[in-house]
Write a protein that holds these residues in place. Structure first.
Motif, PDB file in Angstrom:
ATOM      1  N   ARG A 375      27.484  21.544  43.024  1.00  0.00           N
ATOM      2  CA  ARG A 375      28.808  21.318  43.497  1.00  0.00           C
ATOM      3  C   ARG A 375      28.943  20.124  44.255  1.00  0.00           C
ATOM      4  NH1 ARG A 375      32.543  25.644  44.075  1.00  0.00           N
ATOM      5  NH2 ARG A 375      33.755  23.653  44.977  1.00  0.00           N
ATOM      6  N   LEU A 376      27.791  19.544  44.971  1.00  0.00           N
ATOM      7  CA  LEU A 376      27.672  18.276  45.851  1.00  0.00           C
ATOM      8  C   LEU A 376      28.094  17.278  44.795  1.00  0.00           C
ATOM      9  CD1 LEU A 376      27.531  17.028  48.422  1.00  0.00           C
ATOM     10  CD2 LEU A 376      25.022  16.963  47.956  1.00  0.00           C
ATOM     11  N   LEU A 377      27.032  17.294  43.646  1.00  0.00           N
ATOM     12  CA  LEU A 377      27.254  16.365  42.704  1.00  0.00           C
ATOM     13  C   LEU A 377      28.557  16.417  41.999  1.00  0.00           C
ATOM     14  CD1 LEU A 377      23.680  16.661  41.164  1.00  0.00           C
ATOM     15  CD2 LEU A 377      24.504  14.810  42.692  1.00  0.00           C
ATOM     16  N   THR A 378      29.377  17.478  41.584  1.00  0.00           N
ATOM     17  CA  THR A 378      30.271  17.678  41.066  1.00  0.00           C
ATOM     18  C   THR A 378      31.516  16.982  42.027  1.00  0.00           C
ATOM     19  OG1 THR A 378      29.677  19.529  39.937  1.00  0.00           O
ATOM     20  CG2 THR A 378      32.046  19.104  40.131  1.00  0.00           C
ATOM     21  N   TYR A 379      31.350  17.087  43.276  1.00  0.00           N
ATOM     22  CA  TYR A 379      32.274  16.938  44.131  1.00  0.00           C
ATOM     23  C   TYR A 379      32.478  15.063  44.171  1.00  0.00           C
ATOM     24  CZ  TYR A 379      34.706  15.951  48.599  1.00  0.00           C
ATOM     25  OH  TYR A 379      35.656  15.682  49.625  1.00  0.00           O
ATOM     26  N   TYR A 380      31.241  14.686  44.100  1.00  0.00           N
ATOM     27  CA  TYR A 380      31.217  13.309  44.240  1.00  0.00           C
ATOM     28  C   TYR A 380      31.284  12.724  42.667  1.00  0.00           C
ATOM     29  CZ  TYR A 380      30.206  13.123  49.066  1.00  0.00           C
ATOM     30  OH  TYR A 380      30.442  13.288  50.488  1.00  0.00           O
ATOM     31  N   LYS A 381      31.414  13.612  41.665  1.00  0.00           N
ATOM     32  CA  LYS A 381      31.636  13.068  40.370  1.00  0.00           C
ATOM     33  C   LYS A 381      30.538  12.133  39.762  1.00  0.00           C
ATOM     34  CE  LYS A 381      36.634  13.408  40.632  1.00  0.00           C
ATOM     35  NZ  LYS A 381      37.881  12.518  40.683  1.00  0.00           N
ATOM     36  N   ILE A 382      29.276  12.617  40.220  1.00  0.00           N
ATOM     37  CA  ILE A 382      28.104  12.046  39.651  1.00  0.00           C
ATOM     38  C   ILE A 382      27.760  12.172  38.257  1.00  0.00           C
ATOM     39  CG2 ILE A 382      25.552  11.921  40.075  1.00  0.00           C
ATOM     40  CD1 ILE A 382      27.142  11.000  42.471  1.00  0.00           C
ATOM     41  N   GLU A 383      27.632  11.292  37.618  1.00  0.00           N
ATOM     42  CA  GLU A 383      27.610  11.458  36.225  1.00  0.00           C
ATOM     43  C   GLU A 383      25.817  11.939  35.981  1.00  0.00           C
ATOM     44  OE1 GLU A 383      27.910   8.045  34.071  1.00  0.00           O
ATOM     45  OE2 GLU A 383      30.340   7.772  34.603  1.00  0.00           O
ATOM     46  N   LYS A 384      25.756  12.557  34.866  1.00  0.00           N
ATOM     47  CA  LYS A 384      24.519  13.103  34.478  1.00  0.00           C
ATOM     48  C   LYS A 384      24.096  13.869  35.561  1.00  0.00           C
ATOM     49  CE  LYS A 384      23.171   9.678  31.177  1.00  0.00           C
ATOM     50  NZ  LYS A 384      22.071   8.669  30.736  1.00  0.00           N
ATOM     51  N   SER A 385      24.840  15.014  35.949  1.00  0.00           N
ATOM     52  CA  SER A 385      24.515  15.949  37.197  1.00  0.00           C
ATOM     53  C   SER A 385      23.432  16.766  37.188  1.00  0.00           C
ATOM     54  CB  SER A 385      25.938  16.565  37.606  1.00  0.00           C
ATOM     55  OG  SER A 385      26.120  17.605  36.566  1.00  0.00           O
ATOM     56  N   SER A 386      23.069  17.088  35.578  1.00  0.00           N
ATOM     57  CA  SER A 386      21.902  17.876  35.556  1.00  0.00           C
ATOM     58  C   SER A 386      20.463  17.074  35.891  1.00  0.00           C
ATOM     59  CB  SER A 386      21.863  18.238  34.086  1.00  0.00           C
ATOM     60  OG  SER A 386      22.001  17.376  33.124  1.00  0.00           O
ATOM     61  N   LEU A 387      20.665  15.811  35.334  1.00  0.00           N
ATOM     62  CA  LEU A 387      19.396  15.034  35.448  1.00  0.00           C
ATOM     63  C   LEU A 387      19.000  14.842  36.876  1.00  0.00           C
ATOM     64  CD1 LEU A 387      17.083  13.615  34.410  1.00  0.00           C
ATOM     65  CD2 LEU A 387      18.505  11.661  34.160  1.00  0.00           C
ATOM     66  N   VAL A 388      20.381  14.311  37.619  1.00  0.00           N
ATOM     67  CA  VAL A 388      20.223  14.298  39.061  1.00  0.00           C
ATOM     68  C   VAL A 388      19.863  15.439  40.001  1.00  0.00           C
ATOM     69  CG1 VAL A 388      21.441  13.682  41.011  1.00  0.00           C
ATOM     70  CG2 VAL A 388      21.919  12.425  38.993  1.00  0.00           C
ATOM     71  N   THR A 389      20.490  16.543  39.677  1.00  0.00           N
ATOM     72  CA  THR A 389      19.735  17.726  40.100  1.00  0.00           C
ATOM     73  C   THR A 389      18.534  17.818  40.003  1.00  0.00           C
ATOM     74  OG1 THR A 389      21.993  18.564  39.802  1.00  0.00           O
ATOM     75  CG2 THR A 389      20.332  20.234  40.636  1.00  0.00           C
ATOM     76  N   LEU A 390      17.985  17.829  38.775  1.00  0.00           N
ATOM     77  CA  LEU A 390      16.650  17.910  38.676  1.00  0.00           C
ATOM     78  C   LEU A 390      15.726  17.005  39.182  1.00  0.00           C
ATOM     79  CD1 LEU A 390      14.361  19.307  36.886  1.00  0.00           C
ATOM     80  CD2 LEU A 390      14.732  17.634  35.031  1.00  0.00           C
ATOM     81  N   LEU A 391      16.015  15.741  39.404  1.00  0.00           N
ATOM     82  CA  LEU A 391      15.401  14.597  39.975  1.00  0.00           C
ATOM     83  C   LEU A 391      15.146  15.087  41.566  1.00  0.00           C
ATOM     84  CD1 LEU A 391      16.691  11.516  38.265  1.00  0.00           C
ATOM     85  CD2 LEU A 391      14.182  12.511  38.044  1.00  0.00           C
ATOM     86  N   VAL A 392      16.353  15.595  42.081  1.00  0.00           N
ATOM     87  CA  VAL A 392      16.320  15.903  43.579  1.00  0.00           C
ATOM     88  C   VAL A 392      15.523  17.048  43.666  1.00  0.00           C
ATOM     89  CG1 VAL A 392      17.941  16.908  45.385  1.00  0.00           C
ATOM     90  CG2 VAL A 392      18.899  15.202  43.835  1.00  0.00           C
ATOM     91  N   LEU A 393      15.378  18.159  42.864  1.00  0.00           N
ATOM     92  CA  LEU A 393      14.693  19.106  43.069  1.00  0.00           C
ATOM     93  C   LEU A 393      13.218  19.046  42.803  1.00  0.00           C
ATOM     94  CD1 LEU A 393      17.083  22.156  41.797  1.00  0.00           C
ATOM     95  CD2 LEU A 393      16.094  21.394  44.210  1.00  0.00           C
ATOM     96  N   VAL A 394      12.807  18.065  42.067  1.00  0.00           N
ATOM     97  CA  VAL A 394      11.429  17.981  41.373  1.00  0.00           C
ATOM     98  C   VAL A 394      10.500  17.890  42.649  1.00  0.00           C
ATOM     99  CG1 VAL A 394       9.908  16.313  40.351  1.00  0.00           C
ATOM    100  CG2 VAL A 394      11.781  17.173  39.024  1.00  0.00           C
ATOM    101  N   PRO A 395      10.651  17.165  43.518  1.00  0.00           N
ATOM    102  CA  PRO A 395       9.559  17.025  44.832  1.00  0.00           C
ATOM    103  C   PRO A 395       9.266  18.437  45.293  1.00  0.00           C
ATOM    104  CG  PRO A 395      11.104  15.248  44.883  1.00  0.00           C
ATOM    105  CD  PRO A 395      11.920  16.224  43.914  1.00  0.00           C
ATOM    106  N   SER A 396      10.571  19.525  45.452  1.00  0.00           N
ATOM    107  CA  SER A 396      10.305  20.587  46.084  1.00  0.00           C
ATOM    108  C   SER A 396       9.779  21.559  45.320  1.00  0.00           C
ATOM    109  CB  SER A 396      11.720  21.245  46.201  1.00  0.00           C
ATOM    110  OG  SER A 396      12.312  20.334  47.310  1.00  0.00           O
TER     111      SER A 396
END
Length: 792
Positions: A375-396
């Motif tokens: 929802r955060l990425l959607t709110y800021y209209k980030i492209e390729k949100s799936s990839l960005v979400t994955l990159l954000v979560l990868v460290p965790s």
């Protein structure tokens, strides 16, 4: 070609389960024994499986069974089936099954999350990442790596399968599906009752994902409510009534708390759960007193928790009408956690905090994290949100995976689990006492093969028992650990303190068996057989005595007290309980001692080296030796006479070289010189260098036979054999020479005797002998020596 979601679900499920592959060769730990090897029904396979449904699940444990608390018959049934299949319990089987169950659960969850996401038109990466975050979360290690937690895995698998069956229905759920849902959910409840909160989850799914009204959502709960009612009825019929709150803060820190303290302590605990979900380190299998202690509103953390949950509840309520998925995630978490939240005195559980309690709520946490990022990425209209979400979560995801792999070995065995506890929860009394217990058990194993290593374990066990009692305080209500403390004190040789601890244990728990039994054993080792008898007799009247061990030890104590009839009675009771070849040998011996050889032979085994006849021989021989040592020569001669006919059969002089010498001496002292001579001659044949035998033969030849030449031979041989009293031996030889008129030889022998001592008779003989041979100088010398003795 684009891969289908089911492929990713399979891959994530496999990778999540793979984090626990290393557990396949782990042993049992923690409470595993309650469901497996300490359980009197599951140990029998399917022989008594129906009993599992007739009583509470704590009714079958070997230690302190009670028909209260929990009713999880299906989980126990799986353990019984496991035993039936494999013929014995092997922890590897349990660990492998847990990994399989976890894999199956992840598959079900993947499909379940996918369906929910489709209903809200969420992109497919959202349910996949929720599943991934859940699959690798380290807070699950207690459930997957602990064999006992099969109950949580089964309950979750059945419950989510029921929900999947329900939620996958496109329209109204048909009767057949309703029955299937009911059966699956009932199986979940009789595996572990915590999924009862899924009633709320069904309502939330119907409301938030199926867009039903509140009333319609409530109706959707019906297929799940019927199994709950049935479960509660069965549970009520089966379980006995028991207190619903724990009677000590060592079980629940909330005991006795009310008002502000109870609320503050709960809020503190709730925030600890959130902290472990976000940052799962350090993890511990236990958080007992005083790792978590009573809290007040003076603690800023309590206020932070109040603010946190206030905000969460605010958003949950605010988003409810809008059917916000944030509201769903929060309510999902709160609902599934509520059963462990200690909301009232009647709902207080026996654990301050448990990572296993987050197994289902952590799914809500994973949902909120991934959905929140989306929802955060959607709110800021980030492209390729799936990839960005994955990159954000990868460290965790990587960090959680590493932590899971690193944490799993804690469940390798009891010692590994308990030792980790004193590191991660050093203020908990239970981690220290369990570590001390595991050290005690390990020391007991090592004691026979490596006593030095065992002593090190015993010493470390004492340290942690003392630490546990230090945390609890001197009035600690856990006196059941006093006896084990005494045992490890004995292991390090501190008998004095061990006895004090055992006496304290008896004072606090007068009817407890083990302390009395152990104090009896200590008294026996110290040679206080009267005291040992007293405590063994008392331990027989205690609660749940080990009759075999007690009667066995009591019998051995009676043997030491020379109470043969009592010894026989106790040992026979022990043998009736458990066949014991060693005790049968003792019984054969005792019956031989009292002269009942027929009864003695009844306890003699064909495979045993024990011989009634030989034992009877040895008893008589020992009686003779005892009488001889006490200078009761008449009794000694009588006892020696009993064994003479069997003497050669049981080893003869080669095995008992002093027999004929002692027998001959006894006969000589009772004036049976002729019989004495015959035994001395046998002793002489067996050992011609026995100076005592030679002396006695010489004496008999001299005094009885008047055969002075023979007497000289024997006396001379006694001297040459190194008689321990050379002065007497030379004196005897000199006397034999005198009567044979061998004056010169006699002079040499007597003068040699003076090297070992002196006496008036020897000096007189030397005076007369020198006078007889005309040696005036030596005659005068010995006359002067005699005069000196007379003047003294």
């Amino acid at each position: 070609m684009k891969l289908k979601p089911i492929f990713w679900i399979l891959l994530i499920s496999f990778l999540g389960a793979a984090l626990y592959f290393q557990t396949y060769n782990y042993g049992y730990s923690g409470d595993d024994g309650i469901y497996a090897y300490f359980n009197r029904v599951t140990q029998k396979g399917l022989e008594e499986w129906t009993e599992l449904f007739k009583y509470g699940s704590m009714n079958f444990i070997s230690i302190n069974p009670v028909n209260t608390s929990i009713y999880r018959p299906f989980t126990l049934l799986t353990f019984a089936i496991e035993y039936q299949i494999f013929g014995e319990f092997n922890a590897s089987n349990g660990h492998i099954l847990n990994v399989i169950l976890y894999f199956g659960l992840l598959l079900i969850l993947g499909k379940f999350l996918l369906i929910l996401s489709e209903k809200k038109n969420l992109p497919v990466f959202v349910p996949l990442l929720i599943l991934a975050l859940y699959a690798v979360h380290p807070i699950h290690t207690e459930v997957v790596a602990s064999v006992k937690s099969r109950d949580t895995l089964l309950a979750s698998l059945f419950a989510f399968s029921a929900i999947l069956l329900w939620v996958s229905s496109e329209s109204k759920v048909k009767m057949l599906k309703q029955i299937g849902i009911g059966i699956l959910f009932f199986l979940s409840l009789i595996s572990k009752e915590e999924t009862i909160t899924f009633l709320a989850l069904v309502f939330l799914i119907a409301y938030f994902f199926q867009n039903k009204t509140v009333v319609q959502s409530a109706k959707e709960v019906l297929p799940f409510l019927i199994p709950v009612i049935l479960y509660m009825v069965f549970r009520g019929l089966v379980l006995d009534k028991a207190a619903t709150t724990y009677d000590s803060k060592i079980n629940s820190i909330l005991y006795g708390l009310s008002g502000g303290e109870r609320l503050a302590t709960n809020l503190y605990i709730y925030l600890q759960y959130l902290k472990l979900l976000i940052f799962p380190h350090p993890l511990s299998w236990d958080y007992s007193f005083s790792q978590i202690d009573v809290q007040t509103f003076q603690n800023p953390i309590v206020w932070l928790s109040l603010l946190t949950f206030g905000v969460l509840i605010y958003f949950a309520v605010k988003g409810f009408k809008k059917r916000s998925l944030f509201s769903f995630g929060i309510l999902f978490y709160l609902a599934t956690f509520s059963i462990f939240a200690n909301l009232t005195n009647s709902l207080t559980i026996g654990s301050n905090l448990g990572e296993r309690f987050m197994f289902i709520p952590s799914l809500a946490f994973s949902f909120l994290v991934v959905y929140g990022l989306y929802r955060l990425l959607t709110y800021y209209k980030i492209e390729k949100s799936s990839l960005v979400t994955l990159l954000v979560l990868v460290p965790s995801l990587l960090a959680f995976s590493w932590k899971t792999v690193d944490r799993s070995p804690v469940w390798k065995n009891g010692l590994a689990l308990s030792s980790s506890g004193v590191e991660t929860a050093p203020k908990s009394w239970r981690t220290h006492v369990m570590y001390a217990e595991e050290l005690r058990l390990e020391a007991a194993k090592l004691k026979k093969t490596s006593p030095d290593s065992a002593k090190d374990y015993f010493a470390l066990s004492v340290v942690h028992f003392d630490k546990a009692y230090e945390i609890l305080g001197k009035d600690a209500p856990v006196s059941q650990y006093l006896a084990p403390l005494a045992e490890v004190l004995l292991g390090v040789g501190d008998t004095t303190r061990a006895k004090l601890v055992l006496e304290e244990s008896i004072k606090k728990q007068p009817n407890v068996y083990f302390s009395k039994f152990k104090l009896a054993a200590v008294s026996y080792e110290e040679g206080d057989f009267e005291k040992a008898r007293k405590f063994y007799l008392e331990s027989l009247k205690a609660d749940k005595p080990d009759l075999y061990a007690t009667y066995k030890n009591l019998g051995l104590t009676y043997m030491r007290l020379n109470e043969k009839e009592n010894a026989i009675s106790s040992l026979e009771k022990a043998v009736e309980i458990q066949d014991d070849p060693e005790l049968k040998r003792n019984l054969a011996y005792l019956y031989t001692e009292i002269g009942d050889l027929e009864k003695a032979e009844s306890y003699q085994s064909d495979d045993d080296d024990f011989s009634v006849e030989e034992t009877a021989f040895l008893i008589a021989l020992r009686a003779g030796n005892d009488a001889f040592e006490n200078k009761n020569f008449a009794l000694a001669a009588a006892e020696y006479g009993k064994v003479e006919s069997a003497f050669e059969e049981f080893g003869g002089s080669e095995k008992y070289p002093s027999y004929y010498a002692a027998y001959g001496k006894s006969l000589l002292e009772t004036r049976d010189t002729l019989a004495a001579k015959a035994r001395f001659l046998k002793a002489y044949q067996s050992d011609p260098s026995n100076s005592v035998v030679l002396t006695n033969l010489g004496t008999i030849s001299f005094l009885k036979d008047k055969n002075y030449a023979n007497a000289e031979k024997y006396f001379r041989a006694a001297v040459e054999a190194g008689h321990e009293d050379q002065f007497s031996a030379l004196n005897n030889l000199g006397t034999a020479l005198i009567v044979q008129r061998k004056e010169k030889e006699a002079i040499e022998v007597y003068e040699k005797a003076l090297q070992y001592g002196t006496s008036k008779s020897v000096l007189s003989n030397l005076y007369l002998l020198n006078k007889a041979v005309g040696n005036e100088d030596r005659m005068n010398f010995y006359q002067e020596q005699l005069q000196k003795i007379s003047n003294q």
